[in-house]
Write a protein that holds these residues in place. Structure first.
Motif, PDB file in Angstrom:
ATOM      1  N   THR A 135     108.178   6.674  56.054  1.00 27.26           N
ATOM      2  CA  THR A 135     107.196   7.060  55.028  1.00 27.26           C
ATOM      3  C   THR A 135     105.882   6.321  55.234  1.00 27.26           C
ATOM      4  O   THR A 135     104.797   6.897  55.121  1.00 27.26           O
ATOM      5  CB  THR A 135     107.745   6.756  53.620  1.00 27.26           C
ATOM      6  OG1 THR A 135     109.007   7.407  53.457  1.00 27.26           O
ATOM      7  CG2 THR A 135     106.782   7.263  52.555  1.00 27.26           C
ATOM      8  N   GLY A 136     105.996   5.042  55.550  1.00 30.10           N
ATOM      9  CA  GLY A 136     104.775   4.271  55.798  1.00 30.10           C
ATOM     10  C   GLY A 136     104.008   4.782  57.007  1.00 30.10           C
ATOM     11  O   GLY A 136     102.772   4.838  56.997  1.00 30.10           O
ATOM     12  N   LEU A 137     104.713   5.194  58.063  1.00 27.89           N
ATOM     13  CA  LEU A 137     104.046   5.728  59.247  1.00 27.89           C
ATOM     14  C   LEU A 137     103.407   7.088  58.967  1.00 27.89           C
ATOM     15  O   LEU A 137     102.370   7.422  59.546  1.00 27.89           O
ATOM     16  CB  LEU A 137     105.046   5.849  60.402  1.00 27.89           C
ATOM     17  CG  LEU A 137     105.443   4.543  61.092  1.00 27.89           C
ATOM     18  CD1 LEU A 137     106.441   4.807  62.204  1.00 27.89           C
ATOM     19  CD2 LEU A 137     104.218   3.834  61.649  1.00 27.89           C
ATOM     20  N   VAL A 138     104.010   7.874  58.075  1.00 29.41           N
ATOM     21  CA  VAL A 138     103.391   9.153  57.685  1.00 29.41           C
ATOM     22  C   VAL A 138     102.074   8.895  56.962  1.00 29.41           C
ATOM     23  O   VAL A 138     101.045   9.555  57.227  1.00 29.41           O
ATOM     24  CB  VAL A 138     104.356   9.977  56.805  1.00 29.41           C
ATOM     25  CG1 VAL A 138     103.623  11.168  56.176  1.00 29.41           C
ATOM     26  CG2 VAL A 138     105.536  10.465  57.623  1.00 29.41           C
ATOM     27  N   VAL A 139     102.075   7.912  56.052  1.00 25.83           N
ATOM     28  CA  VAL A 139     100.833   7.562  55.343  1.00 25.83           C
ATOM     29  C   VAL A 139      99.778   7.071  56.328  1.00 25.83           C
ATOM     30  O   VAL A 139      98.593   7.439  56.254  1.00 25.83           O
ATOM     31  CB  VAL A 139     101.126   6.498  54.259  1.00 25.83           C
ATOM     32  CG1 VAL A 139      99.827   6.016  53.620  1.00 25.83           C
ATOM     33  CG2 VAL A 139     102.066   7.063  53.203  1.00 25.83           C
ATOM     34  N   TYR A 140     100.220   6.223  57.284  1.00 30.05           N
ATOM     35  CA  TYR A 140      99.297   5.728  58.306  1.00 30.05           C
ATOM     36  C   TYR A 140      98.727   6.877  59.143  1.00 30.05           C
ATOM     37  O   TYR A 140      97.531   6.905  59.449  1.00 30.05           O
ATOM     38  CB  TYR A 140     100.019   4.732  59.215  1.00 30.05           C
ATOM     39  CG  TYR A 140      99.284   4.424  60.502  1.00 30.05           C
ATOM     40  CD1 TYR A 140      98.126   3.650  60.512  1.00 30.05           C
ATOM     41  CD2 TYR A 140      99.746   4.922  61.722  1.00 30.05           C
ATOM     42  CE1 TYR A 140      97.458   3.371  61.688  1.00 30.05           C
ATOM     43  CE2 TYR A 140      99.093   4.647  62.908  1.00 30.05           C
ATOM     44  CZ  TYR A 140      97.942   3.881  62.885  1.00 30.05           C
ATOM     45  OH  TYR A 140      97.270   3.614  64.054  1.00 30.05           O
ATOM     46  N   SER A 141      99.563   7.852  59.506  1.00 28.46           N
ATOM     47  CA  SER A 141      99.107   8.983  60.307  1.00 28.46           C
ATOM     48  C   SER A 141      98.067   9.816  59.553  1.00 28.46           C
ATOM     49  O   SER A 141      97.105  10.310  60.153  1.00 28.46           O
ATOM     50  CB  SER A 141     100.300   9.871  60.688  1.00 28.46           C
ATOM     51  OG  SER A 141     101.225   9.154  61.463  1.00 28.46           O
ATOM     52  N   VAL A 142      98.249   9.968  58.250  1.00 23.79           N
ATOM     53  CA  VAL A 142      97.278  10.728  57.446  1.00 23.79           C
ATOM     54  C   VAL A 142      95.927  10.027  57.453  1.00 23.79           C
ATOM     55  O   VAL A 142      94.880  10.653  57.711  1.00 23.79           O
ATOM     56  CB  VAL A 142      97.807  10.911  56.006  1.00 23.79           C
ATOM     57  CG1 VAL A 142      96.708  11.487  55.112  1.00 23.79           C
ATOM     58  CG2 VAL A 142      99.026  11.817  55.996  1.00 23.79           C
ATOM     59  N   PHE A 143      95.917   8.729  57.159  1.00 21.87           N
ATOM     60  CA  PHE A 143      94.647   7.997  57.122  1.00 21.87           C
ATOM     61  C   PHE A 143      94.044   7.858  58.519  1.00 21.87           C
ATOM     62  O   PHE A 143      92.820   7.915  58.688  1.00 21.87           O
ATOM     63  CB  PHE A 143      94.852   6.619  56.488  1.00 21.87           C
ATOM     64  CG  PHE A 143      94.931   6.645  54.998  1.00 21.87           C
ATOM     65  CD1 PHE A 143      93.769   6.686  54.242  1.00 21.87           C
ATOM     66  CD2 PHE A 143      96.152   6.644  54.342  1.00 21.87           C
ATOM     67  CE1 PHE A 143      93.823   6.718  52.855  1.00 21.87           C
ATOM     68  CE2 PHE A 143      96.220   6.674  52.970  1.00 21.87           C
ATOM     69  CZ  PHE A 143      95.051   6.716  52.218  1.00 21.87           C
ATOM     70  N   PHE A 144      94.905   7.693  59.531  1.00 18.50           N
ATOM     71  CA  PHE A 144      94.406   7.605  60.900  1.00 18.50           C
ATOM     72  C   PHE A 144      93.771   8.930  61.326  1.00 18.50           C
ATOM     73  O   PHE A 144      92.704   8.956  61.963  1.00 18.50           O
ATOM     74  CB  PHE A 144      95.571   7.231  61.836  1.00 18.50           C
ATOM     75  CG  PHE A 144      95.167   7.057  63.275  1.00 18.50           C
ATOM     76  CD1 PHE A 144      93.855   6.750  63.636  1.00 18.50           C
ATOM     77  CD2 PHE A 144      96.110   7.207  64.286  1.00 18.50           C
ATOM     78  CE1 PHE A 144      93.499   6.586  64.981  1.00 18.50           C
ATOM     79  CE2 PHE A 144      95.767   7.037  65.622  1.00 18.50           C
ATOM     80  CZ  PHE A 144      94.447   6.744  65.968  1.00 18.50           C
ATOM     81  N   GLY A 145      94.402  10.055  60.980  1.00 15.21           N
ATOM     82  CA  GLY A 145      93.827  11.359  61.298  1.00 15.21           C
ATOM     83  C   GLY A 145      92.488  11.575  60.613  1.00 15.21           C
ATOM     84  O   GLY A 145      91.543  12.124  61.205  1.00 15.21           O
ATOM     85  N   LEU A 146      92.376  11.122  59.351  1.00 15.65           N
ATOM     86  CA  LEU A 146      91.111  11.236  58.631  1.00 15.65           C
ATOM     87  C   LEU A 146      90.022  10.405  59.302  1.00 15.65           C
ATOM     88  O   LEU A 146      88.908  10.891  59.542  1.00 15.65           O
ATOM     89  CB  LEU A 146      91.320  10.786  57.175  1.00 15.65           C
ATOM     90  CG  LEU A 146      90.078  10.718  56.291  1.00 15.65           C
ATOM     91  CD1 LEU A 146      89.451  12.098  56.127  1.00 15.65           C
ATOM     92  CD2 LEU A 146      90.430  10.126  54.923  1.00 15.65           C
ATOM     93  N   ALA A 147      90.338   9.152  59.609  1.00 14.37           N
ATOM     94  CA  ALA A 147      89.350   8.266  60.228  1.00 14.37           C
ATOM     95  C   ALA A 147      88.983   8.734  61.633  1.00 14.37           C
ATOM     96  O   ALA A 147      87.808   8.704  62.029  1.00 14.37           O
ATOM     97  CB  ALA A 147      89.892   6.829  60.273  1.00 14.37           C
ATOM     98  N   PHE A 148      89.976   9.181  62.384  1.00 13.37           N
ATOM     99  CA  PHE A 148      89.733   9.656  63.754  1.00 13.37           C
ATOM    100  C   PHE A 148      88.823  10.885  63.737  1.00 13.37           C
ATOM    101  O   PHE A 148      87.900  11.013  64.553  1.00 13.37           O
ATOM    102  CB  PHE A 148      91.071   9.980  64.417  1.00 13.37           C
ATOM    103  CG  PHE A 148      90.979  10.218  65.894  1.00 13.37           C
ATOM    104  CD1 PHE A 148      90.978   9.153  66.779  1.00 13.37           C
ATOM    105  CD2 PHE A 148      90.921  11.501  66.408  1.00 13.37           C
ATOM    106  CE1 PHE A 148      90.904   9.358  68.151  1.00 13.37           C
ATOM    107  CE2 PHE A 148      90.846  11.724  67.768  1.00 13.37           C
ATOM    108  CZ  PHE A 148      90.837  10.651  68.648  1.00 13.37           C
ATOM    109  N   GLY A 149      89.080  11.803  62.805  1.00  7.76           N
ATOM    110  CA  GLY A 149      88.247  12.994  62.698  1.00  7.76           C
ATOM    111  C   GLY A 149      86.819  12.673  62.283  1.00  7.76           C
ATOM    112  O   GLY A 149      85.862  13.301  62.763  1.00  7.76           O
ATOM    113  N   MET A 150      86.651  11.699  61.407  1.00  2.81           N
ATOM    114  CA  MET A 150      85.299  11.307  60.974  1.00  2.81           C
ATOM    115  C   MET A 150      84.491  10.768  62.146  1.00  2.81           C
ATOM    116  O   MET A 150      83.323  11.120  62.333  1.00  2.81           O
ATOM    117  CB  MET A 150      85.399  10.256  59.865  1.00  2.81           C
ATOM    118  CG  MET A 150      85.907  10.789  58.540  1.00  2.81           C
ATOM    119  SD  MET A 150      86.252   9.470  57.351  1.00  2.81           S
ATOM    120  CE  MET A 150      84.628   8.819  57.067  1.00  2.81           C
TER     121      MET A 150
END
Length: 505
Positions: free
Chosen positions: A356-371
């Motif tokens: 679950t923690g890695l899923v949350v990390y992937s969401v925020f990482f995808g947001l930051a990476f896209g920005m």
């Protein structure tokens, strides 16, 4: 002479055929960024087939990425010389030839050449022209157009991952490479959409320049015929000197090295070179980290899908936000925040102990990476302008290729040394936070200096009037003083006496 309005450069249409250009850039940029990552599916079978180690087979993607970025200046020179359309079409042909040739390779060295260098060079000829052509078609809506075009990377990554797995299960790696070579020929179709803009202007400028050269040549010939022999030698020397200057101007025309004197460009270059030390490594090691803490293979692979889906939404959304009237004037601050936010996500990743923690990390990482990806080229164009952007992209990519090549191996070395993935994530997070902080501080300094220089420029424009007024007032005062002769006569006599003493009379 040509009509005055004929030689005037047309402004960016900010729409119309520009959206077809954005679609072509979407395809080209998507293949350029996603294709090296998608090849990892075939590495295990290729490693067993050739009997090589994992590090040897991993160099295939590293060489491809390094070639894609390192060939940036060559791509920029070709775009300046021939335009974006023929360069992208030629790049698509190279990609197809490289992958089809790789299907018949019999050694790992041949794979390095076919997949790493030939296909990587073809992707380089797709990446830079696709970014450059958007700046010619868009001005007001440029951040939105860049965000939509850069969304091609996560879309292609989501598409290529299951497609490569399907091809691998049915045709093996050799058959898959043949089919992928044919798929990469779609870059030629994308390049065909890059219709040149402002071609009439270029022809008029060329014609005018040629007429000026012919007139100057005729004038020099006429003057040389009328003059004596020593003067002819002087004219020839001047002509040779002008020829040397023309050679330097031609080199500078294709690749503008004067950008290294541009303060904003140097700030951007240093910050980005530092950022790329920790930019790609977390993507490479995310799935292995998930497997390391006991998560199954399919769930670990799904983390990359989550990252790509969020990234897909984040890029155009970031483009819309960056185009707003509140962010656009100070877009460099937004870019700095995105890099620091990306680093903060990596620093917090080791706290995620479960899935679950890695899923949350992937969401925020995808947001930051896209920005970051959505504004990577927009901020550079904001600093140097559309005219010098072609050369700027080439110079930036060749500087970044070194840190792109070294980033993942450094992370792998940390994992091998400490036996834990958290030190790799901490290193990447610290580097990116440092890069974001550096860019924020230096961009604040740059904005202050630009405002100060603008103020001084306006003062200089007004200064000649004030100087002229002071001179006129001083002259009027001298005239009035000359009219008041009797009152100032003692001072004049004293001044003349001092002059005589100085001269020794």
């Amino acid at each position: 002479p040509p009509p005055a309005n004929l030689g005037r450069a047309p402004g960016p249409p900010d729409g119309g055929w520009g959206w077809a250009v954005v679609f072509g850039a979407f395809v080209s940029i998507g293949f350029a960024y996603a294709f090296p990552k998608g090849l990892a599916i075939f590495f295990k079978e290729i490693q067993d087939f050739f009997g090589t180690s994992y590090s040897e087979i991993a160099w295939v993607s590293s060489i491809m990425l390094a070639t894609t970025y390192g060939a940036g200046p060559i791509s920029s020179i070709l775009v300046n010389r021939y335009g974006s359309r023929p360069v992208v079409i030629f790049g698509g042909l190279l990609c197809g030839i490289g992958m089809v040739s790789a299907a018949f390779c019999t050694s790992i060295l041949q794979l390095y050449i076919c997949v790493g260098f030939i296909t990587g060079f073809g992707l380089a000829l797709n990446l830079q022209p696709s970014v450059i052509i958007i700046g010619k078609y868009f001005l007001k809506r440029r951040p939105i157009a860049n965000g939509l075009a850069m969304a091609g990377s996560p879309v292609m990554l989501c598409t290529l991952a299951p497609l490569n797995q399907f091809l691998f299960d049915n045709f093996g790696w050799r058959g898959s490479f043949l089919i992928l070579g044919a798929i990469l020929l779609n870059c030629c179709v994308a390049g065909a959409l890059f219709r040149p803009i402002g071609a009439a202007t270029a022809s008029v400028k060329t014609q005018a320049t040629q007429e000026e050269k012919d007139a100057l040549k005729a004038e020099v010939t006429k003057d040389a015929m009328e003059m004596s022999s020593p003067t002819k030698v002087t004219v020839e020397a001047k002509t040779e000197e002008e020829g040397g200057k023309d050679c330097c101007e031609k080199i500078n025309q294709y690749l503008d090295f004067s950008l290294f004197k541009h303060r904003g460009f140097l700030i951007y270059l240093i910050g980005n070179v530092l950022m790329f030390l920790g930019f790609f490594a977390p993507i490479v090691f995310l799935a292995p980290y998930a497997k390391h803490i006991g998560i199954d293979e399919y769930s670990a692979a799904f983390l990359l899908s989550i990252l790509a889906i969020v990234d897909m939404v984040a890029r155009p959304t970031t483009g819309i936000i960056a185009n707003s009237k509140w962010v656009r004037p100070r877009i460099q601050y937004f870019f700095s925040f995105s890099i620091a936010f990306n680093g903060a996500c990596h620093l917090l990743c080791p706290l995620a102990s479960g899935y679950t923690g890695l899923v949350v990390y992937s969401v925020f990482f995808g947001l930051a990476f896209g920005m970051v990806c959505a504004m990577l080229f927009e901020t550079l164009m904001d600093l140097v302008g559309a005219t010098r952007f072609t050369s700027a992209v080439g110079l930036v990519t060749i500087a970044e290729c070194c840190t792109i090549l070294l980033g993942p191996p450094i992370g792998g070395t940390l994992i091998d040394t400490f036996g834990d993935y958290k030190y790799m994530f901490i290193k990447c997070g610290a580097v990116m936070v440092l890069a974001g902080t550096f860019l924020f501080i230096m961009n604040y300094y740059n904005y202050r200096m630009l405002a100060k220089e603008e103020k001084e420029r306006k003062a200089k424009e007004e200064d000649p009037k004030s100087v002229r007024t002071e001179n006129e007032g001083r002259n009027n005062w001298n005239k009035e003083a000359a009219q008041d002769g009797p009152e100032l006569e003692p001072l004049r006599e004293e001044q003349e006496g001092l002059k005589k003493e100085v001269n020794g009379t």
